[in-house]
Every structure is written in structure tokens, then in C-alpha cells.
Design a protein around this motif. Structure first.
Motif, PDB file in Angstrom:
ATOM      1  N   ARG A 156      36.940  37.105  32.896  1.00  0.00           N
ATOM      2  CA  ARG A 156      37.965  38.042  32.454  1.00  0.00           C
ATOM      3  C   ARG A 156      37.668  39.440  33.025  1.00  0.00           C
ATOM      4  N   VAL A 157      38.722  40.085  33.557  1.00  0.00           N
ATOM      5  CA  VAL A 157      38.605  41.430  34.164  1.00  0.00           C
ATOM      6  C   VAL A 157      39.560  42.358  33.423  1.00  0.00           C
ATOM      7  N   LEU A 158      39.028  43.465  32.909  1.00  0.00           N
ATOM      8  CA  LEU A 158      39.836  44.440  32.176  1.00  0.00           C
ATOM      9  C   LEU A 158      40.114  45.646  33.078  1.00  0.00           C
ATOM     10  N   ILE A 159      41.402  45.929  33.287  1.00  0.00           N
ATOM     11  CA  ILE A 159      41.834  47.074  34.120  1.00  0.00           C
ATOM     12  C   ILE A 159      42.526  48.067  33.192  1.00  0.00           C
ATOM     13  N   SER A 160      42.057  49.330  33.185  1.00  0.00           N
ATOM     14  CA  SER A 160      42.638  50.357  32.309  1.00  0.00           C
ATOM     15  C   SER A 160      43.886  50.969  32.955  1.00  0.00           C
ATOM     16  N   GLU A 161      44.589  51.795  32.188  1.00  0.00           N
ATOM     17  CA  GLU A 161      45.846  52.378  32.651  1.00  0.00           C
ATOM     18  C   GLU A 161      45.662  53.276  33.871  1.00  0.00           C
TER      19      GLU A 161
ATOM     20  N   GLY B 164      47.092  45.143  38.038  1.00  0.00           N
ATOM     21  CA  GLY B 164      47.535  46.281  37.261  1.00  0.00           C
ATOM     22  C   GLY B 164      46.766  46.387  35.972  1.00  0.00           C
ATOM     23  N   PRO B 165      47.165  47.327  35.063  1.00  0.00           N
ATOM     24  CA  PRO B 165      46.433  47.503  33.808  1.00  0.00           C
ATOM     25  C   PRO B 165      46.568  46.280  32.900  1.00  0.00           C
ATOM     26  N   GLY B 166      45.521  45.960  32.174  1.00  0.00           N
ATOM     27  CA  GLY B 166      45.510  44.835  31.261  1.00  0.00           C
ATOM     28  C   GLY B 166      44.282  43.969  31.474  1.00  0.00           C
ATOM     29  N   GLU B 167      44.246  42.815  30.748  1.00  0.00           N
ATOM     30  CA  GLU B 167      43.137  41.868  30.870  1.00  0.00           C
ATOM     31  C   GLU B 167      43.588  40.693  31.717  1.00  0.00           C
ATOM     32  N   HIS B 168      42.765  40.368  32.698  1.00  0.00           N
ATOM     33  CA  HIS B 168      43.117  39.306  33.628  1.00  0.00           C
ATOM     34  C   HIS B 168      42.038  38.235  33.609  1.00  0.00           C
ATOM     35  N   SER B 169      42.500  36.974  33.570  1.00  0.00           N
ATOM     36  CA  SER B 169      41.573  35.848  33.648  1.00  0.00           C
ATOM     37  C   SER B 169      41.646  35.282  35.053  1.00  0.00           C
ATOM     38  N   LEU B 170      40.533  35.363  35.767  1.00  0.00           N
ATOM     39  CA  LEU B 170      40.519  34.994  37.177  1.00  0.00           C
ATOM     40  C   LEU B 170      39.475  33.909  37.419  1.00  0.00           C
ATOM     41  N   ALA B 171      39.796  33.025  38.365  1.00  0.00           N
ATOM     42  CA  ALA B 171      38.826  31.978  38.759  1.00  0.00           C
ATOM     43  C   ALA B 171      37.691  32.619  39.530  1.00  0.00           C
ATOM     44  N   THR B 172      36.489  32.238  39.181  1.00  0.00           N
ATOM     45  CA  THR B 172      35.318  32.820  39.845  1.00  0.00           C
ATOM     46  C   THR B 172      35.138  32.301  41.255  1.00  0.00           C
ATOM     47  N   MET B 173      35.778  31.179  41.566  1.00  0.00           N
ATOM     48  CA  MET B 173      35.681  30.594  42.909  1.00  0.00           C
ATOM     49  C   MET B 173      34.220  30.459  43.328  1.00  0.00           C
ATOM     50  N   ARG B 174      33.436  29.898  42.366  1.00  0.00           N
ATOM     51  CA  ARG B 174      32.020  29.658  42.642  1.00  0.00           C
ATOM     52  C   ARG B 174      31.282  30.940  43.041  1.00  0.00           C
ATOM     53  N   GLY B 175      31.612  32.008  42.351  1.00  0.00           N
ATOM     54  CA  GLY B 175      30.889  33.270  42.571  1.00  0.00           C
ATOM     55  C   GLY B 175      31.393  34.079  43.734  1.00  0.00           C
ATOM     56  N   THR B 176      32.532  33.707  44.317  1.00  0.00           N
ATOM     57  CA  THR B 176      33.043  34.469  45.481  1.00  0.00           C
ATOM     58  C   THR B 176      34.085  35.509  45.072  1.00  0.00           C
ATOM     59  N   LEU B 177      34.358  35.645  43.777  1.00  0.00           N
ATOM     60  CA  LEU B 177      35.349  36.613  43.325  1.00  0.00           C
ATOM     61  C   LEU B 177      34.817  38.046  43.529  1.00  0.00           C
ATOM     62  N   VAL B 178      35.674  38.893  44.149  1.00  0.00           N
ATOM     63  CA  VAL B 178      35.325  40.296  44.414  1.00  0.00           C
ATOM     64  C   VAL B 178      36.416  41.173  43.808  1.00  0.00           C
ATOM     65  N   ILE B 179      35.990  42.136  43.013  1.00  0.00           N
ATOM     66  CA  ILE B 179      36.921  43.093  42.393  1.00  0.00           C
ATOM     67  C   ILE B 179      36.591  44.501  42.930  1.00  0.00           C
ATOM     68  N   GLU B 180      37.588  45.153  43.544  1.00  0.00           N
ATOM     69  CA  GLU B 180      37.424  46.517  44.060  1.00  0.00           C
ATOM     70  C   GLU B 180      38.310  47.456  43.229  1.00  0.00           C
ATOM     71  N   ARG B 181      37.668  48.263  42.388  1.00  0.00           N
ATOM     72  CA  ARG B 181      38.412  49.128  41.489  1.00  0.00           C
ATOM     73  C   ARG B 181      38.766  50.465  42.154  1.00  0.00           C
ATOM     74  N   HIS B 182      39.962  51.003  41.791  1.00  0.00           N
ATOM     75  CA  HIS B 182      40.423  52.297  42.294  1.00  0.00           C
ATOM     76  C   HIS B 182      40.920  53.135  41.128  1.00  0.00           C
ATOM     77  N   ASN B 183      40.441  54.368  41.053  1.00  0.00           N
ATOM     78  CA  ASN B 183      40.862  55.301  40.010  1.00  0.00           C
ATOM     79  C   ASN B 183      42.069  56.092  40.507  1.00  0.00           C
TER      80      ASN B 183
END
Length: 384
Positions: free
Chosen positions: A13-18, A35-54
Motif C-alpha cells: 500500500r502506497v499513501l500519496i498526500s494532497e 494522485g492523492p490517496g491510498e493505493h494498493s500496488l503489486a510489488t512485482m517481486r520487489g521491482t516496484l519503484v515509487i518516485e514522489r514529487h512535492n
């Protein structure tokens, strides 16, 4: 409990703020923007990459920018705004009707749409390089002055504007601004007010081989600023050298006595030549004054002796003339007395009165009677 089940199912689960957005990848491939909210994403065997931007940093900067526009153009269009300028163009970018930044020629800026609203205006700096006063003030207040040059011109002056070394315009008094747009913008301020120029301590050899020093002064003003700036390197230095040369030639053809007789006067022919030469480069010369003629020490002593001798001779002439007049007056008085004895006796009485006023005691040997008899006899003689 959710976290345990997510791990079993291979999800996270990935939480993105407003105030955030996130680019996510799986197995090295772009999947989209979160976008903002809670997202449930497949880990794809540890290959999931999240790049956050403010969104507090509205510019989108990411190593995956090109891939995002190439592979997911609809996603990029929905979340991002692209501002692009061509060569010779400048873009004034506004955020919520306030100046945000200024883009120079041939630049590209990617912004988050949600950080806006964004508007911008493009300016063709080649067709119209000058900024309007209103825009200049807006950009100045926003401290976005990196793309233009401000040219202040004070009253009584003009500015010659050069772009890439070429004279483009003559600017009157006021505040002016021009886009740089990849070119060099320079200006030269020319003062149009009347000015004075002093030439001091110039040595001149006269015709009779006496070395003197002179001080000159000239009043001038720039009548044609373009000529004054382009015909010569420095118009003030040109006038200075013209005064030096012309007066050396003129005074060098005169003797010292001639120069001293006409001290303070300027030869009309020499002055006219200077005025004509300077008018050819746009400079108007009015008054030219020879202020001082300074002699060497030895020559001053000689001239002082000459002047002293002349004044002594004049004094002797005056003294002799006064003595002659005094003698002539005495002679005339003697003639009058010789012809008029009464006048002679009166003069004697005047002398006696003058002497009596200066002494305490006066003795008259003839007696007062004799004195009165003499007076009666004089009266009888005058009556006869």
C-alpha cells in the motif's frame, strides 16, 4: 491485518498526500502517475519503484520524463503542462495571475498542472525587442529581470542603444528595458548639457623664443550625439587636443609683447577653426577664453624691472611738470605783489598772523604805533 494479507498476495500500500504526486514503475516499466490517496500496488517481486514529487516545487524533474511523454502521452497530458519557446522568443509564465518565471529563447519547462493554474505569453524579441513600461514594472516587482536589460536615462541626456555592437536607437530621458534574447545589449550615455573644458599648463614657445605656459577654457555642448559618439573615440579628448594644437600654432607665431598686449583675447581665426572642426563631429563650441599667460621666473623679474623703470620715468615727468607749474604760480604771484604794494602788505600781515598763532610771545620793535602809522600811510597812498 491488511498488511499481512497484502504481503501474502504480493501487494503493498502506497499513501500519496494532497500536495504530492508519484511516478511508479514495475519491472523497470512506467505504469503511470499516482494522485492523492491510498493505493494498493503489486510489488512485482520487489521491482516496484515509487518516485514522489512535492507540488511545492511545481517544475517536473524526473529521469523518466521522456519515457513518460513517449509511452504514456495521455497520462502526461493529464498531469503535466509543457511551456516551450523558439529561438528569438521569450515566455512570461504566470501562476494564478502572478508572474512565476521568465523563459529565455529555445527553452522548455514542464510543470505540474495541479500546481497551477498556469498561463503564459510569448514575445517575439526580434520583431519587438523593447518591453512595455507596464511589463517592465511587473517583472521588476517579481524579481524576474534576468532576461532583459534596464536602461535609465536622466533628464538632459540621451542613451545610444547598441545590440550586438550595432547602434539601434537613440533613447530620450526615461526608463527603458530591452530583451537580451541571446544577444548583447549595451548603452552609452551622452550628456547634452553645456559643459566646460579646461586646458591647463600648456607650454608654448613664442616667436622671440620665450617659453610660456597658458591656461585655456572652452564651453561646449553635444549637438548631435550620434556623430559625437561614432565619428571619434572621445569627443571631449578631441576638443582638448584641438585647443592645444591651434593655440600652440597661433601663439607660437607671436612675440611675447604681442601676447601680453592682447592677454585674455582669443584670435578669431583660431576660435573659428576649432568651432568648425568640432561641428563636424557634432559638438557645438561657444566661448573660448585664454585665461592665463604664465611667464618663467627670470622673465617675470626682467619685466618687473622694465615696468618699475617705466613707472619711475613717468613719476619724474609728473614731478617736473608739477614743479614747473608751482614755479610759474610763484612768478605770477610775485608780479601781482610788485604791481600792488597793498597786496604785499596784506601778505606780510597774513604771515605775521600765522607766526603769532604759533608762538607764546611776539615782540614788535617798531612798536604798535609805528605799525598803525604804516597802515594809515598805506591807506592814504591807496586813496591817493
Amino acid at each position: 491485518m491488511k498488511t499481512f494479507l497484502d504481503k501474502i498476495r504480493g501487494r503493498t500500500r502506497v499513501l500519496i498526500s494532497e500536495n504530492e504526486r508519484a511516478v511508479h514503475l514495475a519491472k523497470g516499466e512506467l505504469q503511470g502517475i499516482l494522485g492523492p490517496g491510498e493505493h494498493s500496488l503489486a510489488t512485482m517481486r520487489g521491482t516496484l519503484v515509487i518516485e514522489r514529487h512535492n507540488l511545492a516545487q511545481p517544475q517536473f524533474r524526473s529521469d523518466y520524463e521522456k519515457a513518460l511523454f513517449d509511452k504514456l502521452p495521455e497520462v502526461a497530458e493529464r498531469h503535466l503542462t509543457v511551456v516551450r519557446t523558439k529561438p528569438g522568443e521569450v515566455a512570461v509564465l504566470e501562476r494564478d495571475n502572478r508572474v512565476h518565471t521568465v523563459l529565455g529563447p529555445d527553452e522548455r519547462l514542464v510543470l505540474w498542472r495541479e500546481a497551477g493554474p498556469w498561463t503564459w505569453e510569448l514575445f517575439d524579441t526580434e520583431a519587438d525587442p523593447e518591453l512595455s513600461p507596464k511589463l517592465m514594472r511587473r517583472l521588476g516587482d517579481a524579481r524576474q529581470t534576468q532576461q532583459f536589460v534596464i536602461v535609465p536615462v536622466t533628464e538632459g541626456s540621451v542613451a545610444l542603444l547598441h545590440m550586438d555592437g550595432v547602434l539601434t536607437k537613440v533613447l530620450e530621458a526615461g526608463l527603458h528595458a530591452y530583451w537580451k534574447a541571446g544577444r548583447t545589449v549595451t548603452q552609452r550615455i551622452i550628456d547634452l548639457k553645456r559643459q566646460s573644458l579646461d586646458v591647463t599648463g600648456q607650454e608654448v614657445l613664442t616667436l622671440d623664443r620665450v617659453t610660456i605656459r597658458i591656461n585655456l577654457s572652452a564651453e561646449y555642448r553635444v549637438a548631435d550625439p550620434v556623430k559625437a559618439a561614432t565619428e571619434v573615440k572621445d569627443f571631449a579628448d578631441t576638443l582638448y587636443r584641438a585647443l592645444q594644437l591651434v593655440f600652440r600654432q597661433h601663439l607660437g607665431a607671436l612675440k611675447l609683447d604681442q601676447i601680453l598686449e592682447r592677454k585674455g583675447e582669443v584670435n578669431a581665426e583660431a576660435a573659428d577653426k576649432i568651432r568648425a572642426d568640432m561641428a563636424m563631429i557634432g559638438v557645438e563650441v561657444s566661448d573660448i577664453v585664454l585665461k592665463d599667460v604664465i611667464l618663467p621666473g627670470e622673465m617675470r623679474e626682467i619685466l618687473n624691472k622694465v615696468v618699475t623703470a617705466e613707472k619711475e620715468a613717468e613719476a619724474n615727468v609728473i614731478r617736473r611738470r608739477e614743479e614747473t607749474n608751482a614755479t610759474r604760480s610763484l612768478l605770477n604771484t610775485a608780479k601781482v605783489m610788485a604791481e600792488n604794494p597793498v597786496m604785499l602788505r596784506l601778505k606780510e600781515l597774513e604771515a605775521l598772523e600765522s607766526i603769532a598763532a604759533k608762538v607764546d610771545r611776539l615782540t614788535i620793535h617798531n612798536g604798535t604805533g609805528g605799525l598803525m602809522n604804516d597802515l594809515v600811510r598805506l591807506r592814504d597812498e591807496s586813496a591817493a
